[in-house]
Design an enzyme around this catalytic site. Structure first.
Site, mmCIF file in Angstrom:
data_model
loop_
_atom_site.group_PDB
_atom_site.id
_atom_site.type_symbol
_atom_site.label_atom_id
_atom_site.label_comp_id
_atom_site.label_asym_id
_atom_site.label_seq_id
_atom_site.Cartn_x
_atom_site.Cartn_y
_atom_site.Cartn_z
ATOM 1 C CD GLU A 69 -15.094 22.769 -57.799
ATOM 2 O OE1 GLU A 69 -15.339 23.839 -57.533
ATOM 3 O OE2 GLU A 69 -15.018 22.350 -59.022
ATOM 4 N N GLY A 116 -9.244 19.137 -59.863
ATOM 5 C CA GLY A 116 -10.456 19.191 -60.823
ATOM 6 C C GLY A 116 -10.719 17.746 -61.244
#
Lengths: 510, 510
Positions: free
Chosen positions: B302, B277
């Site tokens: 991501e 994250g």
């Protein structure tokens, strides 16, 4: 009746069941086989939703401990729930220290809720990887029910594959219960495919529910087998759940909703592979599909019960992929009579495959599972009564719900003669978050939460799903919360769990 | 400075950017392009975590509405968070009626929490399917930032792919912002692979993070493009989060834990693909890996920030697969200078692929994400302050957490100068359930919850992760709950949320 086995047995009728002559040396009584099990061991057993679990050896072990009073604390791993011969007898004997990943037995449930058994309630697709990755303490002994053992010592499972493949792979010792009550014709239904661990894992090559990708046996090998017990104890499957009026209304609501989705072009005419939980509503929906205009259905699920067999019988569905066949006692007799009909219509997969997110999302299943309670923002509690008391477990519902094309949770709008509202301000435990719940169906109606913000969801649920007795109370909570709190997910924390507290104090949420 | 575009522009320098001469006819000002946007429309924009989002047209639209006072309520879909030119300017102009699936903008956050914007906080892997399946209202106009448009009208994205492919596919009209501040050398980094809808979906053929499986452009076609705007507005990326002492301690705890897992043979020496994250802890861990003995690392994540670029620079990691590159402003300048170095080390995928459970589980990622608060049974709240107030959103954390080989949630043990304990009896909102959370790490230590029952987890968390100021209080709650309630997940519902209530009333949980 349970056969005693051992040297005095007539082996001539077992040639088809034990196909390597040398293995006959390992045939023994259940009591003898139970001696491979010692205190502090991890035991992995076959079976999934009272089907395909071992019976003779677990019973013999419980009996032995009862007689001897010896100390015995075991960790018991399974596919899912087991019959009373394991979960019941072992809980009663006090020999389960830890249990995973799912159970439905009343004695065991009591032991869990009294703090005597440490219970790990897991996503069913997680268990096999926790085993293969070496995260859980290693399986020492696997006890596996089988139709037969091949020449090479591989195992033909009965009617519940579950986690047997990974348990057998990891165990040092494997005890096989050959169940002569199970027809040899079951051979060929299983499709065993095992995954390598990361970083060596490959795509699972299933693009349609009817694809066979593996072997009809569970790889084991003669050397690992330390004992073979001959038995004819039948599975103690669940009695047929009657379809009550509430369930019929829920089913009708679901079927109408599915028809609308087809009309809107959001689902193909023959739907997408169906996953269905167990119980009255599940049966009502599947029976409802039998009487519907839907055709050419398929199923990609974890358990096949009477109603799904009926869906195959009535030719509405072409095929069911599952990890377990678990009909009622009557249904079981009928199934075994008609086994040749079902043979090419059912595929029994390991639960690592039946419940794998990769396949569930690729196929785009329609997941239908039961909620214990739901809150106004769409969070679902599937497991904990009043926040603390374990009912059964999450089972495979999370594997399917999050990855489904369409995920539906059902519940009657009330329980306990109307004293519990199944829809509350805040659930007392969360198993499926607001991010995973698409549609909620009660006998009152359907709440389609897809694309809605929490506030929009609250009104959709309150207006469509709540019992009239509780609608004004919930609307009142929501409105006051909206006035008093931040407005993304309005809550009054002082009151959020007050419905549960009131029920525990007064016996009613009213 | 923003170019004005239109007929008076010098197109000679744009040949490489707009490769089909006929498309020059569609070059227009941002203000002109904004006229394709009307009230009640659904707008899908490029971009993911302030990177690769359109800027000129959104700003022009906000300005136009401010000037004209016209009615404008839009649904805004994106990959993830956007810069202030969209989320900020549009929230300020009051033109966002609905927003999904993620945001981090303070103005928009306020509008959400004041009830002015309906916000749908989604798993990032769900958004593209909700679009493709036709479940969400259809995208009318896509606004997409690009490095260039090919001869065939296909789009070379800048640094955040997100959901651009599905938005472009679904939209009737596509507006392209050619950003001349973005180097043409970005071409080749993107790897666009699109999924068919069930029942026609095929396996995603990724078995290693470094595999390219698609095209370097987003399929569009000249006909769909209704307007092209030339701009050089740079992404307003997040400032570099300083690595504070708490983060350093958390990072050290994680690295020690990973080393132990390798020693136990539960992780390969070069670990497994890392998903991380954003924020201080994430940076601390990745910088920590730069200084560690680990080698040959890969990333399947991501978002790539400064610290992951550093991991590539220091050669500890060979490759990062991501859907977005989003360094700090300084980091962005440096990245663009070194783009030739990074070109074969970063793959930019659609978020449908970067966050797909199928790939995350197959590769067996190590997922590291941040919790807002955690409870003693291992439930994680990632989104809601005190149960009602939205912070940012769940983002992709759920996609990775549930499917990871190893999933770690981190949080400082306290917040607000010690007045909030990040570990509470019961979280006020659940984003990751007890079934999905494996390891919790604070600056105090590590709680490894794998294989533990709820009661065992409670002691592991209280003993290892809680701040000393709150440890006796939590232990007291747990013990009293154990005495008074059912013992699977012992709770006193009257007190379960009392820590939050106390904080709201007194400013402290103490």
């Amino acid at each position: 009746m349970q056969k005693t086995g051992g040297n005095d047995m007539d082996f001539s009728k077992l040639d088809n069941r034990i196909r390597n002559k040398e293995l006959f040396n390992k045939v023994m009584t259940a009591e003898e086989a139970s001696k491979f099990i010692h205190d502090e061991m991890v035991i992995g057993v076959s079976g999934f939703t009272p089907s395909g679990y071992p019976k003779a050896v677990p019973l013999a072990l419980a009996e032995r401990v009862k007689q001897s009073g010896e100390k015995m604390h075991l960790a018991l791993y399974s596919g899912a729930s087991l019959g009373p011969e394991v979960d019941g007898a072992w809980a009663e004997a006090g020999i389960i220290a830890k249990r995973l990943p799912y159970q439905t037995n009343s004695k065991l449930r009591n032991s869990i809720n009294e703090g005597e058994v440490e219970y790990l309630d897991m996503h069913l697709s997680h268990t096999p990887q926790y085993v293969s990755y070496g995260i859980l303490p290693k399986v020492d002994v696997a006890i596996v029910e089988a139709v037969a053992i091949t020449e090479e010592g591989h195992i033909i499972p009965t009617m519940g594959v579950g986690n047997t493949p990974v348990f057998v792979k990891q165990a040092d010792k494997v005890i096989v219960e050959i169940n002569t009550a199970k027809p040899l014709a079951l051979e060929g239904m299983a499709d065993i495919y095992m995954l390598e661990n990361p970083p060596h894992r490959k795509p699972i090559p299933i693009t349609k529910p009817d694809q066979r990708i593996g072997t009809t046996y569970i790889p084991c090998g003669n050397d690992k087998i330390v004992g073979i017990v001959i038995t004819d104890l039948q599975d103690k499957t669940r009695p047929l759940t009657p379809v009550d009026d509430i369930s019929k209304k829920i089913s009708a609501n679901i079927l109408k909703f599915l028809e609308k989705e087809v009309k809107l072009g959001r689902l193909p005419k023959n739907l997408l592979p169906i996953q269905s939980g167990v119980g009255s509503v599940a049966n009502a929906v599947l029976y409802g599909l039998c009487d519907s205009d839907f055709e050419d259905l398929t199923c990609y699920t974890e358990v096949v019960q009477d109603s799904m067999l009926e869906l195959l019988r009535c030719k509405k569905a072409k095929l069911a992929s599952t990890t377990s066949i678990s009909p009622s006692p009557e249904g079981l007799v009928k199934f075994e009579e008609e086994i040749e009909f079902f043979k090419d219509k059912i595929i029994l997969r390991p639960q690592e495959i039946s419940n794998h997110p990769e396949v569930a999302r690729r196929l785009g299943v329609i997941a239908m599972n039961t909620a214990l309670e739901v809150d106004i923002y769409g969070n679902v509690n599937s497991t904990h009564v009043m926040g603390s008391r374990m009912m059964n477990g999450i089972g495979g519902s999370g594997d399917f719900a999050r990855n489904a094309y369409l995920t539906i949770f059902t519940t009657a709008s009330t329980a306990k003669n109307g004293n519990i509202s199944s829809i509350v301000p805040m659930v007392s435990h969360v198993d499926h978050t607001e991010h995973d719940v698409m549609v909620i169906v009660t006998e009152q109606g359907v709440a389609d939460l897809r694309g809605l913000s929490p506030k929009e969801r609250a009104l959709e649920i309150i207006n469509n799903c709540v019992h009239p007795d509780y609608k004004p109370m919930l609307l009142d909570y929501y409105k006051r919360a909206y006035e008093s709190a931040y407005k993304h997910t309005p809550h009054i924390l002082e009151e959020a769990l007050s419905w549960h507290i009131k029920f525990m104090k007064t016996g009613s949420m009213k």
